[in-house]
Design an enzyme around this catalytic site. Structure first.
Site, mmCIF file in Angstrom:
data_model
loop_
_atom_site.group_PDB
_atom_site.id
_atom_site.type_symbol
_atom_site.label_atom_id
_atom_site.label_comp_id
_atom_site.label_asym_id
_atom_site.label_seq_id
_atom_site.Cartn_x
_atom_site.Cartn_y
_atom_site.Cartn_z
ATOM 1 N N TYR A 58 0.824 -1.207 0.000
ATOM 2 C CA TYR A 58 0.000 0.000 0.000
ATOM 3 C C TYR A 58 0.862 1.262 0.000
ATOM 4 C CZ TYR A 58 -3.738 -3.232 1.483
ATOM 5 O OH TYR A 58 -4.629 -4.269 1.587
ATOM 6 N N HIS A 120 0.451 -11.772 0.562
ATOM 7 C CA HIS A 120 -0.582 -10.911 -0.032
ATOM 8 C C HIS A 120 -1.347 -11.610 -1.155
ATOM 9 C CE1 HIS A 120 -1.462 -6.324 -0.427
ATOM 10 N NE2 HIS A 120 -2.556 -7.034 -0.552
ATOM 11 N N ILE A 240 -12.884 -5.345 7.135
ATOM 12 C CA ILE A 240 -11.943 -4.222 7.217
ATOM 13 C C ILE A 240 -12.389 -3.101 6.274
ATOM 14 C CG2 ILE A 240 -9.908 -5.410 8.087
ATOM 15 C CD1 ILE A 240 -9.062 -5.851 5.145
ATOM 16 N N LYS A 242 -12.915 0.361 4.556
ATOM 17 C CA LYS A 242 -12.058 1.536 4.470
ATOM 18 C C LYS A 242 -12.913 2.791 4.424
ATOM 19 C CE LYS A 242 -9.649 4.151 0.959
ATOM 20 N NZ LYS A 242 -9.334 4.192 -0.480
ATOM 21 N N SER A 243 -12.565 3.798 5.202
ATOM 22 C CA SER A 243 -13.124 5.126 5.028
ATOM 23 C C SER A 243 -12.127 6.159 5.534
ATOM 24 C CB SER A 243 -14.448 5.294 5.781
ATOM 25 O OG SER A 243 -14.927 6.623 5.568
ATOM 26 N N VAL A 244 -12.025 7.249 4.804
ATOM 27 C CA VAL A 244 -11.151 8.347 5.221
ATOM 28 C C VAL A 244 -11.930 9.394 6.020
ATOM 29 C CG1 VAL A 244 -9.622 8.007 3.253
ATOM 30 C CG2 VAL A 244 -11.496 9.652 3.069
ATOM 31 N N ARG A 248 -18.044 8.339 8.714
ATOM 32 C CA ARG A 248 -18.248 7.045 8.080
ATOM 33 C C ARG A 248 -17.532 5.936 8.854
ATOM 34 N NH1 ARG A 248 -19.535 6.271 2.856
ATOM 35 N NH2 ARG A 248 -20.828 8.110 3.235
ATOM 36 N N ASN A 252 -19.403 2.704 10.433
ATOM 37 C CA ASN A 252 -18.981 1.327 10.142
ATOM 38 C C ASN A 252 -18.749 0.502 11.410
ATOM 39 O OD1 ASN A 252 -19.118 1.885 7.419
ATOM 40 N ND2 ASN A 252 -16.920 2.160 7.153
#
EC number: 1.1.1.274
Length: 287
Positions: A58, A120, A240, A242-244, A248, A252
């Site tokens: 990432y 991965h 898992i 994702k939110s920035v 939100r 979640n």
């Protein structure tokens, strides 16, 4: 010593086959740049997340490490309350390269150990998982990794890994959402006591605009995202999302004030389809 349960009473813990306990909800940090990930992780920790799902591929481990250091979650009791996952780049599979790669990840994360280290992608066209797993086992023996997992492994890959190492991973992280349920993979994992972890739990948003999901959400006074995440929770899947955005992220986590009826759950089960949102593990390599 503080425990995960003390810190996050509202988030269930999934017990893995080696006795480790992982919070069922974590924060994904894919596609967030190294600078941008710092406030995202800081806000998640502030509102109660105790599980961060990262990866070398990432390209933001340094930012995650800065966030952990700034909030105090890299040492002491706070570190013990956190579950930190990272993943090996596919290009660095193999024994020696995995050992070197892990050293670099640990330095960037500013940690003494990670809770889970994962392969991965299986890269069956360039299979090195057996040798890689030997490095992983050494890291676990040395106390630098608590538990060992894989991502995107299909049953044939899990079989091969077991044949070469005599061991199954504790977790298999796969693409999993209402329109791509991978029931054969899930069934295999359950039969071999491998916990299932879903990435893209909402198909990167594609599964939200669905009349069934929207109707169920309206009936419960929640969002379509919460309906899908609740479905995962009721299935015992680790998620898992994702939110920035802080609101939100909070939404979640807010999955325990309602339950799906058996009929609603079955309606979501019936959405399973033939199209994945992500990549094919038989052909794809990441980083």
């Amino acid at each position: 010593m503080s425990t995960l349960a003390d810190q996050t009473p509202d988030i269930p813990l999934i017990t893995l086959h080696d006795g480790s306990r992982i919070p069922q909800i974590g924060l994904g940090v894919l596609r967030i740049d190294d600078e941008g990930v710092v406030p995202v992780v800081e806000s998640a920790l502030a509102i109660g997340y105790r599980h961060i799902d990262g990866a070398a591929g990432y390209n933001n481990e340094e930012g995650v490490g800065r966030a952990l250091a700034a909030t105090g979650y890299n040492t002491g009791e706070q570190r013990e309350s956190l579950w930190m996952t990272t993943k090996l780049r596919d290009s660095e599979q193999g024994y020696d390269s995995a050992m070197h790669a892990f050293d670099r990840s640990l330095e960037l994360l500013q940690l003494d150990y990670v809770d889970m280290y994962m392969i991965h992608w299986p890269t069956p066209f360039d299979w090195r998982s057996g040798e890689t797993w030997k490095a992983f086992a050494k890291l676990r023996e040395d106390g630098r990794v608590r538990t060992l997992g894989v991502c995107n492994f299909m049953p044939e890959h899990l079989d091969r890994l077991y044949e070469e190492t005599g061991e199954y991973p504790t977790v298999n992280q796969i693409e999993l959402h209402p329109t791509w349920q991978q029931r054969d993979v899930v069934e295999y994992c359950h039969a071999h006591d491998i916990a299932v972890e879903a990435y893209s739990p909402m198909a990167r948003g594609a599964d939200l605009a669905n009349g069934v999901i929207e109707r169920i959400a309206e009936a419960h006074g929640v969002t379509p995202a919460q309906v899908i995440l609740r479905w995962h929770i009721e299935n015992g899947t680790i998620i898992i999302p994702k939110s920035v955005h802080t609101e939100r992220q909070r939404e979640n986590l807010d999955l325990f004030g309602f339950s799906l009826t058996p009929q609603e759950h079955a309606e979501i089960d019936a959405l399973d389809g033939p199209t994945r949102a992500g990549h094919d593990p038989m052909t794809f390599t990441y980083a």
